[in-house]
Write a protein that holds these residues in place. Structure first.
Motif, PDB file in Angstrom:
ATOM      1  N   ARG A   1       0.794  -1.237   0.000  1.00 35.31           N
ATOM      2  CA  ARG A   1       0.000   0.000   0.000  1.00 35.31           C
ATOM      3  C   ARG A   1       0.826   1.286   0.000  1.00 35.31           C
ATOM      4  O   ARG A   1       0.648   2.117  -0.837  1.00 35.31           O
ATOM      5  CB  ARG A   1      -0.977   0.042   1.161  1.00 35.31           C
ATOM      6  CG  ARG A   1      -2.161  -0.818   0.961  1.00 35.31           C
ATOM      7  CD  ARG A   1      -3.244  -0.380   1.907  1.00 35.31           C
ATOM      8  NE  ARG A   1      -3.974  -1.563   2.325  1.00 35.31           N
ATOM      9  CZ  ARG A   1      -4.622  -1.662   3.439  1.00 35.31           C
ATOM     10  NH1 ARG A   1      -4.661  -0.670   4.271  1.00 35.31           N
ATOM     11  NH2 ARG A   1      -5.263  -2.756   3.738  1.00 35.31           N
ATOM     12  N   ILE A   2       1.697   1.479   1.021  1.00 32.80           N
ATOM     13  CA  ILE A   2       2.467   2.730   1.097  1.00 32.80           C
ATOM     14  C   ILE A   2       3.950   2.397   1.095  1.00 32.80           C
ATOM     15  O   ILE A   2       4.414   1.584   1.876  1.00 32.80           O
ATOM     16  CB  ILE A   2       2.110   3.538   2.360  1.00 32.80           C
ATOM     17  CG1 ILE A   2       0.643   3.963   2.322  1.00 32.80           C
ATOM     18  CG2 ILE A   2       3.011   4.770   2.472  1.00 32.80           C
ATOM     19  CD1 ILE A   2       0.193   4.693   3.561  1.00 32.80           C
TER      20      ILE A   2
ATOM     21  N   ARG B   1       1.880   6.098  -2.499  1.00 31.14           N
ATOM     22  CA  ARG B   1       0.802   5.109  -2.425  1.00 31.14           C
ATOM     23  C   ARG B   1       0.663   4.427  -3.771  1.00 31.14           C
ATOM     24  O   ARG B   1       0.818   5.049  -4.819  1.00 31.14           O
ATOM     25  CB  ARG B   1      -0.513   5.773  -2.061  1.00 31.14           C
ATOM     26  CG  ARG B   1      -0.517   6.224  -0.639  1.00 31.14           C
ATOM     27  CD  ARG B   1      -1.892   6.270  -0.114  1.00 31.14           C
ATOM     28  NE  ARG B   1      -1.815   6.542   1.315  1.00 31.14           N
ATOM     29  CZ  ARG B   1      -2.809   6.949   2.025  1.00 31.14           C
ATOM     30  NH1 ARG B   1      -3.977   7.118   1.471  1.00 31.14           N
ATOM     31  NH2 ARG B   1      -2.662   7.181   3.297  1.00 31.14           N
TER      32      ARG B   1
ATOM     33  N   GLU C   1      -7.976   9.429  -4.126  1.00 37.98           N
ATOM     34  CA  GLU C   1      -7.438   8.101  -3.885  1.00 37.98           C
ATOM     35  C   GLU C   1      -8.495   7.064  -4.241  1.00 37.98           C
ATOM     36  O   GLU C   1      -9.677   7.278  -4.003  1.00 37.98           O
ATOM     37  CB  GLU C   1      -7.025   7.949  -2.419  1.00 37.98           C
ATOM     38  CG  GLU C   1      -5.870   8.846  -2.045  1.00 37.98           C
ATOM     39  CD  GLU C   1      -5.438   8.653  -0.602  1.00 37.98           C
ATOM     40  OE1 GLU C   1      -5.697   7.583  -0.021  1.00 37.98           O
ATOM     41  OE2 GLU C   1      -4.836   9.588  -0.060  1.00 37.98           O
TER      42      GLU C   1
ATOM     43  N   VAL D   1      -8.959  -1.329  -2.442  1.00 36.04           N
ATOM     44  CA  VAL D   1      -7.735  -1.635  -1.694  1.00 36.04           C
ATOM     45  C   VAL D   1      -7.632  -3.133  -1.449  1.00 36.04           C
ATOM     46  O   VAL D   1      -8.632  -3.836  -1.402  1.00 36.04           O
ATOM     47  CB  VAL D   1      -7.691  -0.897  -0.333  1.00 36.04           C
ATOM     48  CG1 VAL D   1      -7.652   0.606  -0.522  1.00 36.04           C
ATOM     49  CG2 VAL D   1      -8.851  -1.293   0.538  1.00 36.04           C
TER      50      VAL D   1
ATOM     51  N   HIS E   1     -10.430  10.364  -0.078  1.00 35.64           N
ATOM     52  CA  HIS E   1      -9.128  10.007   0.485  1.00 35.64           C
ATOM     53  C   HIS E   1      -9.306   8.949   1.576  1.00 35.64           C
ATOM     54  O   HIS E   1     -10.320   8.917   2.263  1.00 35.64           O
ATOM     55  CB  HIS E   1      -8.415  11.233   1.060  1.00 35.64           C
ATOM     56  CG  HIS E   1      -7.808  12.090   0.013  1.00 35.64           C
ATOM     57  ND1 HIS E   1      -8.499  13.039  -0.681  1.00 35.64           N
ATOM     58  CD2 HIS E   1      -6.552  12.108  -0.494  1.00 35.64           C
ATOM     59  CE1 HIS E   1      -7.712  13.630  -1.556  1.00 35.64           C
ATOM     60  NE2 HIS E   1      -6.513  13.070  -1.466  1.00 35.64           N
TER      61      HIS E   1
ATOM     62  N   SER F   1      -8.203   7.309   5.146  1.00 29.68           N
ATOM     63  CA  SER F   1      -7.697   7.639   6.489  1.00 29.68           C
ATOM     64  C   SER F   1      -8.726   8.311   7.379  1.00 29.68           C
ATOM     65  O   SER F   1      -8.463   8.478   8.563  1.00 29.68           O
ATOM     66  CB  SER F   1      -6.420   8.489   6.468  1.00 29.68           C
ATOM     67  OG  SER F   1      -6.715   9.826   6.147  1.00 29.68           O
TER      68      SER F   1
END
Length: 172
Positions: free
Chosen positions: A23-24, A33, A46, A50, A138, A140
């Motif tokens: 992922r990061i 990312r 984003e 995922v 996004h 988070s």
């Protein structure tokens, strides 16, 4: 951004899966990312798609084979990779599969498996499922905590020039 037009079965064990699962990545102090390419790609947003590790606790032992686990995982999303313990059938108490999931959709908590006329409720446990904001697109945080809704201050942009200068001082 990774372009993966091949099917998930050919992706298993490839560099794509290894890169995307992380992922990061941090390159010279800057986070990067990895996103799966999409025709609607927008660099200011984003992707909501995922990879997530998903556990299936108390899955019947005869379903611990690759094809069966992928069929079970298909109930949640697109399966990408099996956990080593599941592949080797080292433990038959909980199967773990990495699955491509769209965070714009509600995460499935359980589903029914019908085995010879008997319905079993299969629980689904997500490991570290991130939150996805549908307002600013996004990962988070959720909408209630988004600065776009006016409920939180806008995050400060990183001072890239300052970071670059600091790196130069450390290199020289």
């Amino acid at each position: 951004m990774i372009n993966a037009k091949t099917s998930h079965s050919t992706l298993q064990g490839t560099d794509f899966t290894r890169l995307w699962l992380r992922r990061i990545w941090t390159i010279q102090g800057f986070p990067m990312r990895i996103f799966k390419w999409d025709p609607t790609f927008n660099p200011s947003q984003e992707s909501s798609v995922v990879p997530l590790w998903v556990e299936f606790p108390e899955l019947p032992a005869h379903l611990f084979q690759k094809d069966a686990l992928f069929a079970v995982a298909n109930m949640v999303g697109t399966p990408l990779q099996l956990d080593d313990f599941a592949v080797n059938q080292a433990t038959l108490t909980c199967a773990k599969v990495c699955i491509e999931v769209d965070l714009n959709r509600p995460l499935l908590e359980e589903f029914i498996i019908n085995i010879r006329g008997v319905n079993l409720v299969q629980k689904v446990v997500y490991e570290q499922a991130p939150q996805y904001c549908k307002l600013c697109k996004h990962i988070s945080h959720q909408e209630k905590d988004c600065y776009a809704s006016g409920n939180a201050p806008k995050p400060a942009k990183p001072n890239l020039r300052h970071k670059a200068q600091a790196r130069k001082r450390n290199i020289v």
